[in-house]
Design a protein around this motif. Structure first.
Motif, PDB file in Angstrom:
ATOM      1  N   PRO A  10     -31.110 -63.916-146.256  1.00  0.00           N
ATOM      2  CA  PRO A  10     -32.129 -64.359-145.295  1.00  0.00           C
ATOM      3  C   PRO A  10     -33.552 -64.173-145.834  1.00  0.00           C
ATOM      4  CG  PRO A  10     -30.782 -62.563-144.401  1.00  0.00           C
ATOM      5  CD  PRO A  10     -30.446 -62.682-145.839  1.00  0.00           C
TER       6      PRO A  10
ATOM      7  N   ASP B 141     -40.368 -77.197-135.026  1.00  0.00           N
ATOM      8  CA  ASP B 141     -41.178 -77.709-136.118  1.00  0.00           C
ATOM      9  C   ASP B 141     -40.361 -78.032-137.376  1.00  0.00           C
ATOM     10  OD1 ASP B 141     -43.231 -78.339-137.834  1.00  0.00           O
ATOM     11  OD2 ASP B 141     -44.424 -76.554-137.488  1.00  0.00           O
TER      12      ASP B 141
ATOM     13  N   GLU C  67     -40.124 -62.968-134.837  1.00  0.00           N
ATOM     14  CA  GLU C  67     -39.812 -64.370-135.171  1.00  0.00           C
ATOM     15  C   GLU C  67     -40.041 -65.273-133.958  1.00  0.00           C
ATOM     16  OE1 GLU C  67     -39.486 -65.045-138.148  1.00  0.00           O
ATOM     17  OE2 GLU C  67     -38.923 -63.110-138.980  1.00  0.00           O
TER      18      GLU C  67
HETATM   19  N1  LIG Z   1     -40.237 -78.644-143.139  1.00  0.00           N
HETATM   20  C1  LIG Z   1     -41.232 -78.429-142.324  1.00  0.00           C
HETATM   21  O1  LIG Z   1     -41.826 -79.363-141.751  1.00  0.00           O
HETATM   22  C2  LIG Z   1     -41.639 -77.024-142.037  1.00  0.00           C
HETATM   23  C3  LIG Z   1     -42.540 -76.746-140.981  1.00  0.00           C
HETATM   24  C4  LIG Z   1     -42.851 -75.428-140.721  1.00  0.00           C
HETATM   25  C5  LIG Z   1     -42.301 -74.405-141.478  1.00  0.00           C
HETATM   26  N2  LIG Z   1     -41.454 -74.703-142.499  1.00  0.00           N
HETATM   27  C6  LIG Z   1     -40.838 -73.645-143.313  1.00  0.00           C
HETATM   28  O2  LIG Z   1     -40.079 -72.809-142.453  1.00  0.00           O
HETATM   29  C7  LIG Z   1     -39.955 -71.536-143.055  1.00  0.00           C
HETATM   30  C8  LIG Z   1     -40.111 -70.474-141.990  1.00  0.00           C
HETATM   31  O3  LIG Z   1     -39.087 -70.623-141.051  1.00  0.00           O
HETATM   32  P1  LIG Z   1     -38.689 -69.427-140.067  1.00  0.00           P
HETATM   33  O4  LIG Z   1     -39.914 -68.866-139.469  1.00  0.00           O
HETATM   34  O5  LIG Z   1     -37.610 -69.922-139.190  1.00  0.00           O
HETATM   35  O6  LIG Z   1     -38.188 -68.308-141.073  1.00  0.00           O
HETATM   36  P2  LIG Z   1     -36.700 -67.923-141.626  1.00  0.00           P
HETATM   37  O7  LIG Z   1     -35.899 -69.104-141.888  1.00  0.00           O
HETATM   38  O8  LIG Z   1     -36.939 -66.961-142.727  1.00  0.00           O
HETATM   39  O9  LIG Z   1     -36.082 -67.163-140.379  1.00  0.00           O
HETATM   40  C9  LIG Z   1     -36.669 -65.948-139.960  1.00  0.00           C
HETATM   41  C10 LIG Z   1     -35.638 -64.841-139.847  1.00  0.00           C
HETATM   42  O10 LIG Z   1     -34.930 -64.975-138.611  1.00  0.00           O
HETATM   43  C11 LIG Z   1     -33.529 -64.972-138.864  1.00  0.00           C
HETATM   44  N3  LIG Z   1     -32.959 -65.798-137.814  1.00  0.00           N
HETATM   45  C12 LIG Z   1     -33.081 -67.146-137.666  1.00  0.00           C
HETATM   46  N4  LIG Z   1     -32.519 -67.532-136.528  1.00  0.00           N
HETATM   47  C13 LIG Z   1     -32.028 -66.417-135.916  1.00  0.00           C
HETATM   48  C14 LIG Z   1     -31.387 -66.175-134.670  1.00  0.00           C
HETATM   49  N5  LIG Z   1     -31.142 -67.143-133.797  1.00  0.00           N
HETATM   50  N6  LIG Z   1     -31.020 -64.909-134.366  1.00  0.00           N
HETATM   51  C15 LIG Z   1     -31.311 -63.887-135.216  1.00  0.00           C
HETATM   52  N7  LIG Z   1     -31.957 -64.048-136.401  1.00  0.00           N
HETATM   53  C16 LIG Z   1     -32.304 -65.311-136.741  1.00  0.00           C
HETATM   54  C17 LIG Z   1     -33.379 -65.484-140.266  1.00  0.00           C
HETATM   55  O11 LIG Z   1     -32.167 -65.077-140.840  1.00  0.00           O
HETATM   56  C18 LIG Z   1     -34.573 -64.834-140.945  1.00  0.00           C
HETATM   57  O12 LIG Z   1     -34.280 -63.513-141.286  1.00  0.00           O
HETATM   58  C19 LIG Z   1     -40.996 -71.469-144.155  1.00  0.00           C
HETATM   59  O13 LIG Z   1     -40.365 -71.473-145.398  1.00  0.00           O
HETATM   60  C20 LIG Z   1     -41.831 -72.714-143.941  1.00  0.00           C
HETATM   61  O14 LIG Z   1     -42.330 -73.234-145.157  1.00  0.00           O
HETATM   62  C21 LIG Z   1     -41.102 -75.993-142.781  1.00  0.00           C
END
Ligand SMILES: NC(=O)c1ccc[n+]([C@@H]2O[C@H](COP(=O)([O-])OP(=O)(O)OC[C@H]3O[C@@H](n4cnc5c(N)ncnc54)[C@H](O)[C@@H]3O)[C@@H](O)[C@H]2O)c1
Length: 338
Positions: free
Chosen positions: A55, A120, A161
């Motif tokens: 993760p 997003d 988060e």
């Molecule tokens: N493609 C796009 O348009 C776009 C837009 C915004 C952000 N992003 C990307 O998104 C990433 C960030 O995403 P994020 O904030 O979701 O971070 P992430 O994917 O690292 O998730 C955050 C944490 O929460 C945990 N997690 C996720 N869902 C869970 C749940 N339901 N229950 C318990 N734990 C859970 C994950 O394992 C991780 O440890 C960045 O890399 C960013 O660049 C992409």
């Protein structure tokens, strides 16, 4: 299943839909991708082929994509085979990137499990990985054919988060949905309690705003850039603070700075800007940063959202009135110092 909307992103059809936990997993999946926290959230037939990643952002590098591609090859997947990625934005970005590369593009379905990914990251076709310390340096535009959303999955999402994702919700409301802003003002306690029904409504509204901007402008040549509201200031804070600030909190801080800039430029009403900043404070976001303004300005100069060497800012001039402005560094420094 309840369809939110069928989009067309530059010729790629993409359905966004709400699902119950029981029906979430696509039966035709050839390869499932998740991380150690998210893989357990989606029930799937025993013995399904899968790649389970570490993760977090650190894993968002080429070796993870290589692992997914090798597994797809080992399985003998075809171009019409389906990869399903379930996780936060890290997993959805990487899975869709791998999907865009496998045989020049195989089928991809995403199940976002963090609030940020639901509102997003999973929608809109930006895929990719980081290259060393450089975020999202390598990637492609490759929308998933379907984004399956199950708000119930958010109940166990860590608090940090959750508020990270909520930062993007505020941003989306400011850009394109005044009624969503009113919900955020009125239903604060229900938002804090993560009421699934309310979250479903909030996510649906965010999807509609983001989806219509992406339909209009997949490759971010114009109005899609509105989605970067708060991000130029916010990324600078994240970079200059050594990533002490979470992304969502930095976006809210950056949105407050963009509001200050809008007022100073005579574009926005000061009372409106103050009411939004008060709302952010009421939700517990921090609007003061103890980072040297000069360091943040330097970080902005490194930001890739530059055009022709000038720094581009997304400026909120009023409710749903967003402008793209090029600002002088001296003016930006004054705003950072205020
Ligand atoms: N493609 C796009 O348009 C776009 C837009 C915004 C952000 N992003 C990307 O998104 C990433 C960030 O995403 P994020 O904030 O979701 O971070 P992430 O994917 O690292 O998730 C955050 C944490 O929460 C945990 N997690 C996720 N869902 C869970 C749940 N339901 N229950 C318990 N734990 C859970 C994950 O394992 C991780 O440890 C960045 O890399 C960013 O660049 C992409």
């Amino acid at each position: 299943m309840e369809t939110i909307r069928d989009f067309n992103f530059g010729g790629f059809p993409c359905r966004a839909a709400l699902y119950s936990p029981q029906e979430l997993y696509p039966a035709e999946t050839s390869l499932f991708v998740g991380d150690r926290n998210t893989a357990t959230l989606v029930s799937r037939p025993s013995g399904s082929a899968e790649v389970i990643l570490e993760p977090g952002e650190k894993a968002k590098q080429w070796p993870a994509v290589d692992t997914i591609l090798k597994k797809a090859m080992d399985l003998g997947m075809a171009r019409d085979s389906l990869i399903c990625g379930a996780g936060g934005g890290v997993v959805t970005d990487m899975t869709a990137f791998a999907g865009s590369l496998y045989m020049r593009g195989c089928r991809v379905v995403l199940i976002p499990t963090s609030l940020l990914a639901m509102v997003d990251a999973a929608l809109g076709g930006k895929t990719g990985i980081d290259a060393g310390v450089y975020k999202n340096m390598i990637g492609s535009f490759y929308p998933a054919e379907e984004v399956r959303i199950c708000p119930e999955l958010l109940q166990d999402l860590p608090e940090k988060e959750y508020w990270n994702g909520m930062g993007e919700v505020f941003k989306t409301a400011m850009i394109g949905d005044q009624e969503l802003m009113e919900i955020l003002v009125r239903d604060r306690n229900r938002v804090k309690a993560r009421e699934p029904e309310l979250l479903g409504e909030i996510i649906r509204r965010c999807i509609l705003v983001k989806g219509s901007l992406v339909e209009e402008d997949l490759r971010e040549k114009g109005r899609r850039a509105f989605l970067n509201l708060g991000h130029t200031f916010g990324h600078a804070l994240e970079a200059a603070s050594g990533l002490d600030w979470s992304h969502g909190a930095a976006v809210i801080w950056g949105t407050a700075k963009a509001l200050d800039a809008a007022v100073a430029m005579g574009l926005a009403d000061a009372a409106w800007a103050e009411s939004l900043k008060k709302l952010f404070l009421d939700y517990g976001y921090e609007l003061k940063a103890t980072v040297a303004p000069e360091a943040m300005l330097e970080a902005m100069k490194m930001d890739k959202k530059k055009k022709g060497g000038r720094l581009r800012y997304i400026i909120p001039a009023g409710p749903q009135d967003i402008r793209i402005e090029y600002l002088e560094p001296e003016f930006v420094l004054e705003i950072l110092k205020a």
